[in-house]
Enzyme design. Structure first.
Site: not given
Length: 217
Positions: A68, A72, A74, A135-136, A148-150, A166
Site C-alpha cells: 500500500r 508504518v 498499526y 489512517s489511509l 483502504g482506511l482504518a 505514518c
C-alpha cells in the site's frame, strides 16, 4: 451502482492482503465492486516506501511489508478496517479524488457524532484537534483499488507509541472512545460504510464473506 459489503469478525492480515491482491488481479469489467469491513489481530504494516526506522520497538507484534501507500501503521482490536476493492475507471474517479472522498467520508461521519475533524494535505488521514483518528493507504493496480482506511474505535493506544505513526515522530493518536463517542462496532461500521458508499456514488448491498476465509468459531 451496487457495491457488495462483506463483514468479518477478525481476519489475519497476511491472508486478507493476499486475497485483495488475487481479487484485483483476476477482476474484469463485469466484476462487482466490494468493500470488506473487518478487524485485524495486532500487526504493524509498512507501506511500499515505508522506512524501517519508523518502527521503533515492535516487541512481539509482527511487522509486515505491504504494497500500500504510506509509511508504518498499526492494526489491532478496537479498530475498524475498511478495504475498498473498486473499479476506479468505472467509477470515473482518480486516485487523488478517491483519497479525498474517503477522508471526507470519515469527516462527515465524525460530524454526525459531534466531532469536528479535518484532513491534511501533507499527511493522509483524518485528525481531531491534532490527533489522528483515521489512517489511509491505497494501492491502485489494473484499474482496481485495494487496501483502504482504518478508524480507531476503542483501540489500545500503547502499540502506537512503539512506532512513528505514518512516519511522523510523536504524532498523537486518538479514538472514538477517547473522545467520548459511542464506539460500539456494529453501529460505527454501518454508519461509516453508508456514508462512504454514498460519497463514492455506490449503493451498498450486504453479502456473505468470501470462501477464502472462515470466520472464527
Amino acid at each position: 451502482m451496487d457495491v457488495l459489503i462483506r463483514s468479518f469478525a477478525q481476519v489475519d492480515y497476511q491472508p486478507c492482503w493476499q486475497a485483495m491482491r488475487d481479487f484485483t488481479e483476476h477482476r474484469d469489467d463485469t466484476t462487482a465492486d466490494e468493500i470488506w469491513v473487518l478487524e485485524h489481530p495486532p500487526v504493524y504494516t509498512l507501506g511500499q516506501a515505508g522506512k524501517p526506522e519508523h518502527v521503533l520497538n515492535p516487541g512481539d507484534i509482527p511487522v509486515v511489508r505491504s504494497d500500500r501507500g504510506g509509511q508504518v501503521t498499526y492494526h489491532g482490536p478496537g479498530q475498524t478496517v475498511i478495504y475498498l476493492l473498486l473499479d476506479v475507471r468505472r467509477l470515473g474517479i482518480g486516485s487523488r479524488a478517491m483519497v479525498n472522498a474517503i477522508e471526507q467520508s470519515v469527516v462527515d461521519y465524525l460530524a454526525t457524532q459531534g466531532l469536528e475533524a479535518v484532513n491534511r494535505d501533507d499527511a493522509p488521514g483524518v485528525y481531531v484537534q491534532g490527533a489522528k483518528i483515521a489512517s489511509l493507504g491505497l494501492r491502485i493496480r489494473r484499474k482496481g483499488s485495494y487496501h483502504g482506511l482504518a478508524l480507531n474505535r476503542d483501540a489500545d493506544a500503547t502499540p502506537w507509541q512503539r512506532i512513528n505513526p505514518c512516519g511522523y515522530a510523536g504524532q498523537p493518536m486518538t479514538s472514538l472512545a477517547a473522545l467520548g463517542v459511542d464506539a460500539a462496532r456494529p453501529r460505527v461500521e454501518q454508519d461509516l460504510v453508508t456514508i462512504l458508499a454514498r460519497r463514492l456514488g455506490l449503493k451498498p448491498r450486504t453479502a456473505a464473506p468470501p470462501r477464502w476465509y472462515a470466520l472464527p468459531q
